[in-house]
Design a protein around this motif. Structure first.
Motif, PDB file in Angstrom:
ATOM      1  N   VAL A  41       0.856  -1.103   0.284  1.00  0.00           N
ATOM      2  CA  VAL A  41      -0.145   0.117   0.060  1.00  0.00           C
ATOM      3  C   VAL A  41       0.767   1.344  -0.082  1.00  0.00           C
ATOM      4  CG1 VAL A  41      -2.004   1.279   1.535  1.00  0.00           C
ATOM      5  CG2 VAL A  41      -1.677  -1.234   1.222  1.00  0.00           C
ATOM      6  N   VAL A  42       2.103   1.597   0.855  1.00  0.00           N
ATOM      7  CA  VAL A  42       2.564   2.270   0.398  1.00  0.00           C
ATOM      8  C   VAL A  42       3.527   2.781  -0.216  1.00  0.00           C
ATOM      9  CG1 VAL A  42       4.711   3.720   2.602  1.00  0.00           C
ATOM     10  CG2 VAL A  42       3.229   2.578   2.821  1.00  0.00           C
ATOM     11  N   ALA A  43       3.817   2.266  -0.862  1.00  0.00           N
ATOM     12  CA  ALA A  43       4.951   2.442  -2.605  1.00  0.00           C
ATOM     13  C   ALA A  43       3.847   2.042  -3.539  1.00  0.00           C
ATOM     14  CB  ALA A  43       4.953   0.631  -3.068  1.00  0.00           C
ATOM     15  N   GLU A  44       2.598   1.376  -3.477  1.00  0.00           N
ATOM     16  CA  GLU A  44       1.529   2.121  -4.059  1.00  0.00           C
ATOM     17  C   GLU A  44       0.937   3.652  -3.738  1.00  0.00           C
ATOM     18  OE1 GLU A  44      -1.429  -1.219  -4.061  1.00  0.00           O
ATOM     19  OE2 GLU A  44       0.141  -2.233  -4.713  1.00  0.00           O
ATOM     20  N   HIS A  45       0.822   3.905  -3.099  1.00  0.00           N
ATOM     21  CA  HIS A  45       0.185   5.427  -2.905  1.00  0.00           C
ATOM     22  C   HIS A  45       1.310   6.593  -3.238  1.00  0.00           C
ATOM     23  CE1 HIS A  45      -1.641   7.936   0.401  1.00  0.00           C
ATOM     24  NE2 HIS A  45      -0.479   8.766   0.458  1.00  0.00           N
ATOM     25  N   THR A  46       2.457   5.876  -2.693  1.00  0.00           N
ATOM     26  CA  THR A  46       3.903   7.318  -2.648  1.00  0.00           C
ATOM     27  C   THR A  46       3.667   6.989  -4.725  1.00  0.00           C
ATOM     28  OG1 THR A  46       4.649   6.689  -1.026  1.00  0.00           O
ATOM     29  CG2 THR A  46       6.115   7.207  -3.350  1.00  0.00           C
ATOM     30  N   ALA A  47       3.124   6.399  -4.627  1.00  0.00           N
ATOM     31  CA  ALA A  47       3.467   6.186  -6.079  1.00  0.00           C
ATOM     32  C   ALA A  47       2.667   7.076  -7.233  1.00  0.00           C
ATOM     33  CB  ALA A  47       2.980   4.799  -7.401  1.00  0.00           C
ATOM     34  N   VAL A  48       1.443   7.335  -6.427  1.00  0.00           N
ATOM     35  CA  VAL A  48      -0.119   7.559  -7.055  1.00  0.00           C
ATOM     36  C   VAL A  48       0.537   9.961  -6.541  1.00  0.00           C
ATOM     37  CG1 VAL A  48      -2.181   8.500  -7.242  1.00  0.00           C
ATOM     38  CG2 VAL A  48      -1.415   6.509  -6.952  1.00  0.00           C
ATOM     39  N   ARG A  49       1.318   9.821  -5.905  1.00  0.00           N
ATOM     40  CA  ARG A  49       1.377  10.941  -5.146  1.00  0.00           C
ATOM     41  C   ARG A  49       3.329  11.762  -6.036  1.00  0.00           C
ATOM     42  NH1 ARG A  49      -2.968  12.724  -3.099  1.00  0.00           N
ATOM     43  NH2 ARG A  49      -3.356  12.052  -1.411  1.00  0.00           N
ATOM     44  N   THR A  50       3.818  10.770  -6.282  1.00  0.00           N
ATOM     45  CA  THR A  50       4.923  11.190  -7.371  1.00  0.00           C
ATOM     46  C   THR A  50       4.952  10.647  -8.543  1.00  0.00           C
ATOM     47  OG1 THR A  50       6.101   9.197  -6.630  1.00  0.00           O
ATOM     48  CG2 THR A  50       6.327  10.828  -4.684  1.00  0.00           C
ATOM     49  N   ALA A  51       4.940   9.938  -9.115  1.00  0.00           N
ATOM     50  CA  ALA A  51       4.522   8.942  -9.870  1.00  0.00           C
ATOM     51  C   ALA A  51       3.108   9.346 -10.539  1.00  0.00           C
ATOM     52  CB  ALA A  51       5.513   8.716 -11.109  1.00  0.00           C
ATOM     53  N   VAL A  52       3.331   8.270 -10.701  1.00  0.00           N
ATOM     54  CA  VAL A  52       1.307   7.206 -11.521  1.00  0.00           C
ATOM     55  C   VAL A  52       0.762   6.177 -10.914  1.00  0.00           C
ATOM     56  CG1 VAL A  52       2.452   6.779 -13.490  1.00  0.00           C
ATOM     57  CG2 VAL A  52       0.326   7.165 -13.284  1.00  0.00           C
ATOM     58  N   GLY A  53      -0.448   6.633 -10.865  1.00  0.00           N
ATOM     59  CA  GLY A  53      -0.647   4.809 -10.713  1.00  0.00           C
ATOM     60  C   GLY A  53      -1.901   4.979 -11.709  1.00  0.00           C
ATOM     61  N   LEU A  54      -2.187   3.295 -11.210  1.00  0.00           N
ATOM     62  CA  LEU A  54      -3.296   2.073 -12.428  1.00  0.00           C
ATOM     63  C   LEU A  54      -4.228   1.963 -11.467  1.00  0.00           C
ATOM     64  CD1 LEU A  54      -5.046   2.513 -14.890  1.00  0.00           C
ATOM     65  CD2 LEU A  54      -3.284   0.513 -15.569  1.00  0.00           C
ATOM     66  N   PHE A  55      -5.255   2.069 -11.242  1.00  0.00           N
ATOM     67  CA  PHE A  55      -6.221   1.465 -10.313  1.00  0.00           C
ATOM     68  C   PHE A  55      -6.966   0.914 -10.881  1.00  0.00           C
ATOM     69  CE2 PHE A  55      -5.064   5.149  -8.270  1.00  0.00           C
ATOM     70  CZ  PHE A  55      -4.798   4.410  -6.936  1.00  0.00           C
ATOM     71  N   ASP A  56      -7.789  -0.237 -11.436  1.00  0.00           N
ATOM     72  CA  ASP A  56      -8.819  -1.066 -11.800  1.00  0.00           C
ATOM     73  C   ASP A  56      -9.909  -1.219 -10.545  1.00  0.00           C
ATOM     74  OD1 ASP A  56     -10.908  -2.639 -12.382  1.00  0.00           O
ATOM     75  OD2 ASP A  56      -9.761  -4.739 -12.322  1.00  0.00           O
ATOM     76  N   VAL A  57     -10.635  -0.342 -10.765  1.00  0.00           N
ATOM     77  CA  VAL A  57     -12.418   0.051 -10.489  1.00  0.00           C
ATOM     78  C   VAL A  57     -13.650  -0.376 -10.669  1.00  0.00           C
ATOM     79  CG1 VAL A  57     -10.896   1.601  -8.570  1.00  0.00           C
ATOM     80  CG2 VAL A  57     -12.002   2.738 -11.084  1.00  0.00           C
ATOM     81  N   SER A  58     -13.585  -1.399 -11.603  1.00  0.00           N
ATOM     82  CA  SER A  58     -14.543  -1.539 -11.978  1.00  0.00           C
ATOM     83  C   SER A  58     -15.718  -2.272 -11.038  1.00  0.00           C
ATOM     84  CB  SER A  58     -14.172  -3.285 -13.137  1.00  0.00           C
ATOM     85  OG  SER A  58     -12.920  -1.996 -13.835  1.00  0.00           O
ATOM     86  N   HIS A  59     -15.556  -2.671 -10.271  1.00  0.00           N
ATOM     87  CA  HIS A  59     -16.595  -2.963  -9.902  1.00  0.00           C
ATOM     88  C   HIS A  59     -17.573  -1.469  -9.442  1.00  0.00           C
ATOM     89  CE1 HIS A  59     -13.910  -0.918  -6.991  1.00  0.00           C
ATOM     90  NE2 HIS A  59     -14.349  -0.725  -5.866  1.00  0.00           N
ATOM     91  N   LEU A  60     -16.719  -0.289  -9.524  1.00  0.00           N
ATOM     92  CA  LEU A  60     -18.160   0.529  -9.743  1.00  0.00           C
ATOM     93  C   LEU A  60     -19.613   0.334 -10.842  1.00  0.00           C
ATOM     94  CD1 LEU A  60     -15.399   3.853  -9.529  1.00  0.00           C
ATOM     95  CD2 LEU A  60     -17.073   2.408  -7.334  1.00  0.00           C
TER      96      LEU A  60
END
Length: 377
Positions: A41-60
């Motif tokens: 979680v921490v590494a993924e969180h930091t990637a979004v704040r500093t670079a970019v992250g990709l989320f699958d939110v297809s459950h929406l």
């Protein structure tokens, strides 16, 4: 997480997530990635704040309202004023109960006066669709309402380098926050129709990409490759929660529910108070006039410890003045943060405490967001 995962629905990319070592967890009746191997979680969180992250939110959820008078019908049902936006824009809005509490919060995409596309929360999609159908029957309206939950996927590209990812894949980048475009792009040797909206749930510059369920794997693979090349990573819903909590964004089931009104939750800005009608208007207007019995605030930990949801908030004398609705460790701040519903007399800057299993954790009342980012990109 549910003990019996066989009863949970799976998104179109389930095998991809499992193949990448994702820890899967239950979200609104769906089995979705909580975090991936290689950082968590921490590494993924930091990637979004500093670079970019990709989320699958297809459950929406996904749903549509179509037909003559669709816009006016939706505007008589949902809380926000769709008259404030033009076709090609999306709007955050609420489906309220008759007592003014929240059945769900959702995004409404206005395509035209005769077509709207809705993205509710996963667990509430059926309830939102049922409420719309009931309203249609009560009015004798001829609009069509369709539950499209498993017809489309939803991917979120979030972070300061989101534009670079979109450019690499050849996806459009809507210019304005909460605007969207319907486009056809060439990916994997196919022409793929999709929708791109400049929205997200992290506070960062970002886009939500909505392809069909059938085209989802092709679109995801292209996005995932571009994200990795840009220095980012796929992120699970654990990071999505820490990111949204840092921004003070409400989450249904926590800050919003059928026991909480938008006035209490601090999202009265998503209510078209001057509209002639919306579900729950009479009750909500009365509460606004009288003053809500609770208000939502941010709490910043002053000691070592991680706040959790649904713990007592105590004043200096040890009296309970509220309860937390969300709580987590903020990777950006390196500190505990929480959201809480408290007595209206509680003031900004006031020192309080959380009762976490009999141990007191000091907190200070603050106004979210807890971190400053470029929300609109």
């Amino acid at each position: 997480m549910s003990e019996n995962t066989e009863d949970l629905l799976q998104g179109p990319l389930h095998e991809w997530h499992v193949g990448r070592g994702a820890k899967m967890a239950e979200f609104g009746g769906w089995l979705m990635p909580l975090q991936y191997d290689g950082g968590g979680v921490v590494a993924e969180h930091t990637a979004v704040r500093t670079a970019v992250g990709l989320f699958d939110v297809s459950h929406l959820g996904k749903a549509a309202i179509r037909g003559e008078g669709a816009l006016d019908f939706a505007n008589r049902c949902l809380s926000n004023d769709l008259g404030r936006i033009a076709p090609g824009s999306a709007q955050y809005t609420l489906a309220l109960t008759e007592t003014g509490t929240v059945t769900d919060d959702l995004i409404a995409y206005l395509r035209s006066e005769t077509e709207l596309f809705l993205i509710p929360n996963a667990a509430n999609t059926a309830a939102v669709v049922a409420a719309l159908e009931a309203a249609r029957e009560a009015e004798g309206s001829g609009v069509e309402i369709e539950n499209l939950h498993r017809d489309f996927a939803v991917f979120a590209v979030q972070g300061p380098l989101a534009n670079a990812v979109m450019e690499a894949v050849g996806l459009p980048q809507p210019a304005d926050y909460m605007s969207f475009v319907d486009a056809t792009v060439s990916l994997g040797g196919s022409e793929i129709a999709l929708t791109v909206c400049r929205t997200g749930y992290t506070g960062e510059l970002g886009y939500e990409v909505v392809p069909t369920w059938a085209d989802s794997a092709t679109v995801w693979e292209a996005l995932a490759a571009a994200v990795e090349e840009t220095g980012g990573r796929a992120a699970g819903l654990g990071a999505r929660d820490t990111l949204r909590t840092e921004m003070g964004y409400a989450l249904h089931g926590h800050e919003l529910s059928t026991d909480i009104t938008p006035v209490e939750a601090g999202v009265g800005w998503a209510v078209g108070w001057k509209k002639e009608a919306f579900w729950g208007k009479e009750a909500l207007t009365a509460q606004k006039a009288a003053g809500a019995p609770r208000k939502s605030v941010g709490l910043l930990a002053t000691g070592r410890g991680v706040p959790r949801a649904d713990v007592a908030v105590l004043d200096a004398e040890g009296n309970e003045v509220g309860r937390t609705t969300s709580g987590t460790f903020s990777p950006t701040l390196g500190n505990g943060v929480a959201l809480a519903l408290v007595d209206p007399a509680v003031q900004l800057g006031q020192d309080l405490a959380l009762d976490i299993r009999g141990r007191r954790l000091g907190v200070t009342v603050v106004k979210p967001p807890f971190v400053q980012v470029n929300v609109k990109g």
